[in-house]
Design a protein around this motif. Structure first.
Motif, short mmCIF file in Angstrom:
data_model
loop_
_atom_site.label_atom_id
_atom_site.label_comp_id
_atom_site.label_asym_id
_atom_site.label_seq_id
_atom_site.Cartn_x
_atom_site.Cartn_y
_atom_site.Cartn_z
N TRP A 1 -21.46 -9.46 -11.46
CA TRP A 1 -22.61 -8.59 -12.20
C TRP A 1 -21.97 -7.33 -12.45
O TRP A 1 -22.81 -6.22 -12.51
CB TRP A 1 -23.79 -8.47 -11.32
CG TRP A 1 -24.52 -9.77 -10.89
CD1 TRP A 1 -24.45 -10.95 -11.72
CD2 TRP A 1 -25.05 -10.31 -9.80
NE1 TRP A 1 -24.93 -11.98 -11.15
CE2 TRP A 1 -25.54 -11.36 -9.88
CE3 TRP A 1 -25.27 -9.56 -8.51
CZ2 TRP A 1 -26.21 -12.40 -8.90
CZ3 TRP A 1 -25.95 -10.13 -7.62
CH2 TRP A 1 -26.45 -11.60 -7.72
N TYR B 1 -30.45 -5.95 -13.35
CA TYR B 1 -30.03 -7.29 -14.44
C TYR B 1 -31.21 -8.34 -14.19
O TYR B 1 -31.01 -9.14 -15.31
CB TYR B 1 -28.54 -7.67 -14.41
CG TYR B 1 -28.00 -6.27 -14.45
CD1 TYR B 1 -27.94 -5.57 -15.48
CD2 TYR B 1 -27.17 -6.38 -13.44
CE1 TYR B 1 -26.79 -4.41 -15.57
CE2 TYR B 1 -26.02 -5.04 -13.44
CZ TYR B 1 -26.01 -4.12 -14.59
OH TYR B 1 -25.27 -3.10 -14.41
N GLY C 1 -22.89 -15.12 -13.79
CA GLY C 1 -22.61 -13.89 -13.85
C GLY C 1 -21.79 -13.10 -12.64
O GLY C 1 -20.97 -12.55 -12.81
N GLY D 1 -17.04 -8.00 -20.07
CA GLY D 1 -18.22 -8.17 -19.87
C GLY D 1 -18.96 -8.73 -18.66
O GLY D 1 -18.16 -9.46 -17.77
N LEU D 2 -20.12 -8.62 -18.33
CA LEU D 2 -20.76 -9.27 -17.18
C LEU D 2 -20.63 -10.82 -17.03
O LEU D 2 -20.48 -11.66 -16.18
CB LEU D 2 -22.33 -8.93 -17.16
CG LEU D 2 -22.89 -9.32 -16.01
CD1 LEU D 2 -24.05 -8.48 -15.76
CD2 LEU D 2 -23.56 -10.49 -15.68
N TYR E 1 -32.80 -9.21 -17.47
CA TYR E 1 -32.01 -9.88 -18.60
C TYR E 1 -31.74 -11.52 -18.24
O TYR E 1 -31.96 -12.30 -19.33
CB TYR E 1 -30.88 -9.21 -18.68
CG TYR E 1 -30.81 -7.75 -19.30
CD1 TYR E 1 -32.11 -7.14 -20.01
CD2 TYR E 1 -29.98 -6.75 -18.47
CE1 TYR E 1 -32.01 -5.84 -20.35
CE2 TYR E 1 -30.26 -5.19 -18.77
CZ TYR E 1 -31.33 -5.00 -19.85
OH TYR E 1 -31.60 -3.69 -20.20
N PRO F 1 -21.09 -5.20 -15.74
CA PRO F 1 -21.12 -5.26 -17.19
C PRO F 1 -19.89 -4.72 -17.62
O PRO F 1 -19.73 -4.90 -18.87
CB PRO F 1 -22.21 -4.50 -17.40
CG PRO F 1 -22.51 -3.65 -16.46
CD PRO F 1 -22.05 -4.03 -15.05
N PRO G 1 -24.72 -5.51 -21.12
CA PRO G 1 -25.30 -6.42 -20.19
C PRO G 1 -26.30 -7.26 -20.62
O PRO G 1 -26.31 -8.63 -20.45
CB PRO G 1 -25.79 -5.70 -18.82
CG PRO G 1 -26.26 -4.46 -19.44
CD PRO G 1 -25.12 -4.33 -20.61
N SER H 1 -24.65 -9.73 -23.42
CA SER H 1 -23.52 -10.63 -22.53
C SER H 1 -24.36 -11.69 -21.78
O SER H 1 -23.73 -13.04 -21.80
CB SER H 1 -22.87 -9.84 -21.77
OG SER H 1 -21.94 -10.64 -20.90
N ILE H 2 -25.34 -11.42 -21.17
CA ILE H 2 -26.11 -12.39 -20.39
C ILE H 2 -26.81 -13.41 -21.06
O ILE H 2 -26.60 -14.51 -20.96
CB ILE H 2 -27.18 -11.72 -19.44
CG1 ILE H 2 -26.41 -10.89 -18.36
CG2 ILE H 2 -28.23 -12.74 -18.79
CD1 ILE H 2 -27.32 -9.96 -17.52
#
Length: 459
Positions: A310, A282, A304, A322-323, A285, A312, A342, A345-346
């Motif tokens: 972490w 990730y 996160g 979600g993450l 991201y 997702p 992910p 979300s991030i």
């Protein structure tokens, strides 16, 4: 004759060696130049470069605040070891030293100290893969290390009078982390450092712990030449009296040390493991989120990790998913179509934090601005404002995260939440949330590089 000429030329050449370097002239009085010259050393308890490339640190903030109030500019001179720092101070090559120095009897003979600003313990740190020593007698035969010129070196000399077989090595280092690195790698068996140094570093070393502490605490203070300028010294005394009375010093201590004791060893081991196994999936991201928002990707990653480790696919009983563990309403607001994606979300979580930062009052400065935005991320902007109102009622600083840590937990009590607009919230959870993220962020900054996007070719 030729031999005599050759010998003479060699003798003349040898006269050039060794070179004798003269010390620099003493600094001019700050009252004449307006420039304050301050000795320090590089380290997280004193003076260092933050992820944005800007100078920061407890001593840096303290000195900068004093200079601002006194109307001075500041020039920091960074020394690599304490001996050279003490030598330059004695030669008046700076007005004072701000380097986390303990007021020991030996140092008091060589220099003059200002008002104490922090009480610390000297702690013996050991590697938990070995037996835990109970006292100095247990360290006989061990490879013990201390920083050369430190109060710990003085302590070892004193203790050896009672424990004759005690031996140690004095290492020329800027601060205790060099020793802690050696201890973690089992290059030494024990080290002696100040508690504030280990408080900062312990979350980076899961195999180190405190064996025992000395019974008498040390006082840290700025150090001045013996014949210090009386006007400057009087201003320093007045400065510390003022910041102790108005809570500024307390808030500054909290800024650097207030989050140090939140996590357990298992929590630290967990993130260190997932930095190897999970984070690589990730990282791109998180870095994309930094490119979009300007927020350090390692801080976003710390959020996160606190939210979902972490994961997702994480889902809470209340439907947060979600993450970055977003609510449905927040996801809709940030344009997220799939909270379990992910990347979405991030990036959305980072954008949401950026909005919360922008919503903070202009007078709230960093890093308090970010810590308060994180509290709002956890419990909502309305509850954060309620905590600020409670702080104002209690004559606390509503712009200081250190003071809001006291009022946020009060929002869980009816006697307090009934007097503010948004009512009950689990404010204590917000405090833990922020403090954990601060620690995770410190770890990520230690081990992960800052994001430097590749420049696109113009050809």
């Amino acid at each position: 004759m030729q031999r005599l000429l050759l010998l003479a030329s060699l003798l003349l050449a040898s006269c050039d060696y060794p070179l004798v370097t003269k010390p620099l002239p003493p600094v001019a009085p700050v009252s004449k130049t307006g420039e304050l010259v301050v000795l320090t050393h590089n380290g997280p308890t004193t003076y260092y470069e933050n992820p944005n490339g800007e100078p920061t640190g407890f001593e840096y903030d303290l000195v900068t605040l004093f200079a601002k109030q006194a109307g001075y500019t500041v020039k920091f001179v960074v020394e690599n070891d304490l001996d050279s720092l003490y030598k330059k101070l004695a030669q008046h090559q700076a007005h004072f030293a701000a380097a986390g120095l303990s007021q020991t009897d030996t140092l008091k003979e060589r220099m003059r100290f200002g008002p104490p600003y922090l009480k610390v313990d000297q702690e013996v740190i050991y590697n938990t893969d070995t037996l835990k020593p109970r006292n100095f007698a247990d360290l006989v035969g061990w490879r013990v290390a201390v920083v050369a010129g430190s109060s710990q070196a003085e302590t070892m000399l004193d203790v050896r009078q009672r424990v004759p077989g005690l031996h140690w090595t004095e290492v020329k280092a800027q601060w205790g982390e060099a020793l802690l690195n050696q201890l973690a790698n089992q290059d030494v068996d024990a080290v002696l450092v100040n508690s504030n140094e280990f408080d900062i570093a312990k979350n980076l070393y899961t195999n180190l712990d405190v064996a025992f502490a000395l019974p008498k605490a040390d006082q840290l203070a700025w150090a001045f030449p013996k014949n210090v300028d009386p006007d400057l010294y009087a201003k320093v005394q007045a400065f510390f009296k003022r910041i102790q009375a108005d809570g500024t010093l307390k808030n500054l201590v909290d800024r650097y040390y207030g989050h140090a004791d939140r996590l357990e060893t298992a929590d630290i081991a967990g993130i260190l493991d997932k930095m190897q196994s999970t984070l690589p999936k990730y990282r791109k991201y998180f870095q994309e989120a930094e490119a979009v928002t300007g927020i350090d990707w390692r801080l976003i990653a710390a959020i996160g990790y606190q939210e979902s480790h972490w994961n997702p696919l994480a889902t809470s009983p209340t439907g947060v998913r979600g993450l970055m563990m977003m609510t449905g309403d927040t996801a809709d607001r940030m344009g997220v179509s799939d909270r379990l994606d992910p990347r979405q979300s991030i990036v959305a979580g980072a954008k949401y934090l950026s909005l919360l930062q922008d919503a903070m009052p202009d007078k709230v400065e960093e890093p308090d601005r970010t810590w308060m935005a994180l509290a709002a991320y956890n419990q909502g902007q309305g509850h954060l404002e309620d905590a600020r109102i409670l702080a104002q009622r209690r004559k606390l600083n509503a712009r200081s995260w250190g003071d809001l840590k006291k009022t946020l937990p009060l929002l869980a009590q009816s006697a307090h939440n009934s007097t503010v607009r948004h009512g009950y919230c689990r404010g204590g959870e917000a405090v833990v949330f922020v403090e954990n993220i601060r620690t995770y962020y410190d770890i990520l900054v230690k081990y992960e590089r800052p994001y430097k996007p590749l420049l696109l070719s113009t050809n």
